[in-house]
Structure formats: structure tokens, C-alpha cells
Enzyme design. Structure first.
Site, PDB file in Angstrom:
ATOM      1  N   ASP A  57      -2.195   2.478   9.351  1.00  0.00           N
ATOM      2  CA  ASP A  57      -1.644   2.406   7.996  1.00  0.00           C
ATOM      3  C   ASP A  57      -2.827   2.416   7.032  1.00  0.00           C
ATOM      4  O   ASP A  57      -3.987   2.365   7.448  1.00  0.00           O
ATOM      5  CB  ASP A  57      -0.812   1.118   7.831  1.00  0.00           C
ATOM      6  CG  ASP A  57      -0.201   0.986   6.444  1.00  0.00           C
ATOM      7  OD1 ASP A  57       0.259   2.009   5.893  1.00  0.00           O
ATOM      8  OD2 ASP A  57      -0.192  -0.126   5.883  1.00  0.00           O
ATOM      9  N   SER A  58      -2.507   2.408   5.734  1.00  0.00           N
ATOM     10  CA  SER A  58      -3.564   2.346   4.728  1.00  0.00           C
ATOM     11  C   SER A  58      -4.248   0.983   4.700  1.00  0.00           C
ATOM     12  O   SER A  58      -5.369   0.863   4.225  1.00  0.00           O
ATOM     13  CB  SER A  58      -2.970   2.624   3.351  1.00  0.00           C
ATOM     14  OG  SER A  58      -1.996   1.624   3.047  1.00  0.00           O
ATOM     15  N   GLY A  98      -0.206   5.451  -1.633  1.00  0.00           N
ATOM     16  CA  GLY A  98       1.040   5.763  -2.336  1.00  0.00           C
ATOM     17  C   GLY A  98       1.034   7.007  -3.209  1.00  0.00           C
ATOM     18  O   GLY A  98       2.043   7.688  -3.312  1.00  0.00           O
ATOM     19  N   CYS A 150       3.235   3.737   8.535  1.00  0.00           N
ATOM     20  CA  CYS A 150       3.108   4.004   7.106  1.00  0.00           C
ATOM     21  C   CYS A 150       4.212   4.981   6.699  1.00  0.00           C
ATOM     22  O   CYS A 150       4.290   6.088   7.235  1.00  0.00           O
ATOM     23  CB  CYS A 150       1.735   4.631   6.848  1.00  0.00           C
ATOM     24  SG  CYS A 150       1.505   5.240   5.180  1.00  0.00           S
ATOM     25  N   GLU A 171      -2.409  -6.223  -0.890  1.00  0.00           N
ATOM     26  CA  GLU A 171      -3.746  -6.085  -0.282  1.00  0.00           C
ATOM     27  C   GLU A 171      -4.700  -7.170  -0.777  1.00  0.00           C
ATOM     28  O   GLU A 171      -5.613  -7.585  -0.057  1.00  0.00           O
ATOM     29  CB  GLU A 171      -4.330  -4.692  -0.569  1.00  0.00           C
ATOM     30  CG  GLU A 171      -3.704  -3.581   0.255  1.00  0.00           C
ATOM     31  CD  GLU A 171      -4.086  -3.633   1.745  1.00  0.00           C
ATOM     32  OE1 GLU A 171      -5.226  -4.005   2.066  1.00  0.00           O
ATOM     33  OE2 GLU A 171      -3.222  -3.310   2.584  1.00  0.00           O
ATOM     34  N   CYS A 221       8.332   0.663   2.612  1.00  0.00           N
ATOM     35  CA  CYS A 221       6.866   0.629   2.680  1.00  0.00           C
ATOM     36  C   CYS A 221       6.540  -0.545   3.589  1.00  0.00           C
ATOM     37  O   CYS A 221       7.088  -1.636   3.416  1.00  0.00           O
ATOM     38  CB  CYS A 221       6.265   0.427   1.287  1.00  0.00           C
ATOM     39  SG  CYS A 221       4.492   0.036   1.310  1.00  0.00           S
ATOM     40  N   HIS A 251       4.221  -2.501   3.755  1.00  0.00           N
ATOM     41  CA  HIS A 251       3.645  -3.686   3.120  1.00  0.00           C
ATOM     42  C   HIS A 251       4.714  -4.685   2.646  1.00  0.00           C
ATOM     43  O   HIS A 251       4.440  -5.874   2.515  1.00  0.00           O
ATOM     44  CB  HIS A 251       2.816  -3.275   1.894  1.00  0.00           C
ATOM     45  CG  HIS A 251       1.443  -2.752   2.202  1.00  0.00           C
ATOM     46  ND1 HIS A 251       1.224  -1.498   2.724  1.00  0.00           N
ATOM     47  CD2 HIS A 251       0.215  -3.326   2.038  1.00  0.00           C
ATOM     48  CE1 HIS A 251      -0.087  -1.310   2.857  1.00  0.00           C
ATOM     49  NE2 HIS A 251      -0.718  -2.403   2.451  1.00  0.00           N
TER      50      HIS A 251
END
Ligand code: DGL
Length: 278
Positions: A10-11, A43, A73, A152, A184, A186
Site C-alpha cells: 500500500d502507500s 490518492g 490499496c 499517516e 480506502c 486507511h
């Protein structure tokens, strides 16, 4: 072969929501995780950038011995998954199709809300995929560009975060949805606040859960399941390992083992090592 790890990427910390499900449902499986924190957020990246990043990361995860890859992701799953699947000779799945399937099963009214990044929302992939399973379904989407940077940073409950969640979710609630997809990876970090806003009657779908169900079935079909745990998961990032560990531990606790930093453009040369125990 079977004791080789599952590669997840993932990012940033989002894909750890997939690792949490793997640890719970497939306790014999080992994971090698890559968080591209030097380039987060994904994104609003272009499809070309997402394809390049995915190629680099998947190549790295294969070098680490992965037997199976999960793009943890939604942003890459919505835009470049078919391309990378056709380029690599290893089974690769994303989180979006499992999430869309789970939403189509969960809804009773057919009115489904999706919160996601700008890229995922713009792609229309959730609408399209949900309709494959539920042609009469109605999908209401909201792009939430400001959430990933806050998560994050580890800001999971400030007034600002809650205010933003209201801004994004209140219009969806006005559409009388009965299912909300966390589109998402996250967003499960904010599940308590999201639950408070949507109330008890909206079912919240975390695509990581169905993704791991699909993974279990695929590993079985391919004869790739592990039958014994051969070591801890490995966590590797392109940015600051300390910051990643601090946020990731909020989700995984002590299951987040030492985090290493790697610079993919320096041919995966290891730059530093952070041992959480120190
Ligand atoms: N967690 C990822 C997703 O599911 C990427 C979010 C981002 O970096 O913007 O889309």
C-alpha cells in the site's frame, strides 16, 4: 514453496488492515509488507505513476520470496490492477472487487455508500463492480482527500478529523444508505468515529475481510497454503520507519515487528533498520 510469504503493499499504513485480517484468519501465513511512505498519498497520483510504483513494489516483493501478492490499496486496485496482473507471473489480487462483492451481499435496500480517495472515486470502479453483482444497486460516493494524510500522521481522533468525517459522511447519510464501504484501506483506523456518525443501522464493510477470504480460497486452490508458521511478518517502508511503526502499532500492536527502510530506486538496497524493541 508453501511457507513463502504473502506480499502485501500500500502507500502507507492502510494495507496493515489487510495484514490484521491475515493474522486473524490465516495464522500460519507469513506476510512481507511494503508501505510506500516516501510517496504517500497515492490518492491523486496518475494511473501512469500508480503503474510504475506497483511494478517496482511487486518486483521487490517477488525478490523477497512472495508466493502471492495482495494490492492492499483501493487506489491502485481501481486503476492499474489488470495491467500488473497481466505483467507478472504470480497470482495478484486487489481489495476493490472483494469489497464490492461484500457490499452487494450486505445491502438490503440496494443503497450503498462508498468513501474513498479522489482517484478511486473518479475511476468509478466501485459503482461498476458493485453493479456487476447487484445490477439494481445505487451507489453514492464521496472522495475524502484529507483523511489519508491525517491518518499517516497518527491523527486518528482530533476535532479536525471528526469534523472532516462529518463533512464527508453527512451527505451520504442523507441518501439513506444501509451499507457504507470503507473504500480506502486507511479508513478502518477511524472506525470508531465512523460508527458513531453513521449509527448502528448502517453496515460498515471493510474490504480487507473479504479480501482475506478470497486469498484463503485462492491459496487453497493453488496449493499454496502454509501449514506452519515459519517466522514473523516483515515490514518494509520507503520512508520513515519510526513514524510508520508508531501509527501501525495502533492497529497491529505487538504484531508489528521491526520495520526496515528500503529505497526501491537504489535497487532495493537497505538504508537503515529500526528495531521497535529499542
Ligand atoms: N490506502 C490506499 C487506498 O486504499 C491509498 C490511500 C492514499 O495513499 O491516498 O486507496
Amino acid at each position: 514453496m508453501n511457507s513463502r510469504p504473502i506480499g502485501v503493499y500500500d502507500s502507507g499504513v492502510g494495507g496493515l488492515t489487510v495484514v490484521r485480517e491475515i493474522s486473524g484468519k490465516l495464522p500460519w501465513e507469513r506476510v512481507v509488507y511494503f508501505g510506500d511512505t516516501a510517496r504517500v498519498p497515492y490518492g491523486e497520483k496518475t494511473a501512469g505513476e500508480l503503474l510504475r510504483f506497483s511494478r517496482e513494489i511487486i518486483t521487490f516483493l517477488i525478490d523477497q520470496g512472495s508466493k502471492f501478492i495482495i494490492a492492499g490499496c483501493n487506489t491502485t486496485s481501481s486503476q492499474v490492477l489488470d495491467d500488473v496482473k497481466s505483467e507478472f507471473d504470480i497470482p495478484i489480487i486487489g481489495v476493490l472487487r472483494p469489497g464490492a462483492y461484500a457490499a452487494s451481499r450486505a445491502t438490503k435496500t440496494g443503497r450503498i455508500g462508498v468513501i474513498a480517495t479522489v482517484g478511486t472515486t473518479r475511476s468509478g470502479a466501485y459503482e461498476k463492480t458493485i453493479r456487476e453483482y447487484l445490477p439494481e444497486g445505487q451507489v453514492f460516493s464521496a472522495a475524502c482527500p484529507e483523511l489519508v494524510p491525517l491518518i499517516e500522521k497518527g491523527d486518528l481522533s482530533s476535532q479536525e478529523t471528526v469534523r472532516l468525517l462529518h463533512d464527508y459522511l453527512d451527505p451520504l447519510m442523507e441518501e439513506d444508505i444501509d451499507v457504507l464501504v470503507l473504500g480506502c484501506t486507511h479508513y478502518p483506523y477511524l472506525i470508531d468515529h465512523i460508527r458513531r456518525i453513521v449509527g448502528p443501522h448502517v453496515e460498515i464493510v471493510d474490504p480487507a475481510k473479504e479480501t482475506v477470504t478470497v486469498t484463503a480460497a485462492a491459496l487453497h486452490e493453488l496449493g499454496l497454503q502454509s501449514h506452519e508458521k515459519t517466522g514473523p511478518h516483515a515490514f518494509i517502508v520507503s520512508g520513515d520507519p519510526l513514524r510508520f511503526a508508531a501509527v501501525g502499532r495502533k492497529l497491529l500492536g505487538d504484531n508489528l515487528t521491526p520495520v526496515r527502510q528500503v529505497n526501491l530506486s537504489l535497487e532495493s538496497r537497505e538504508l537503515s533498520c529500526y528495531n521497535q524493541a529499542t
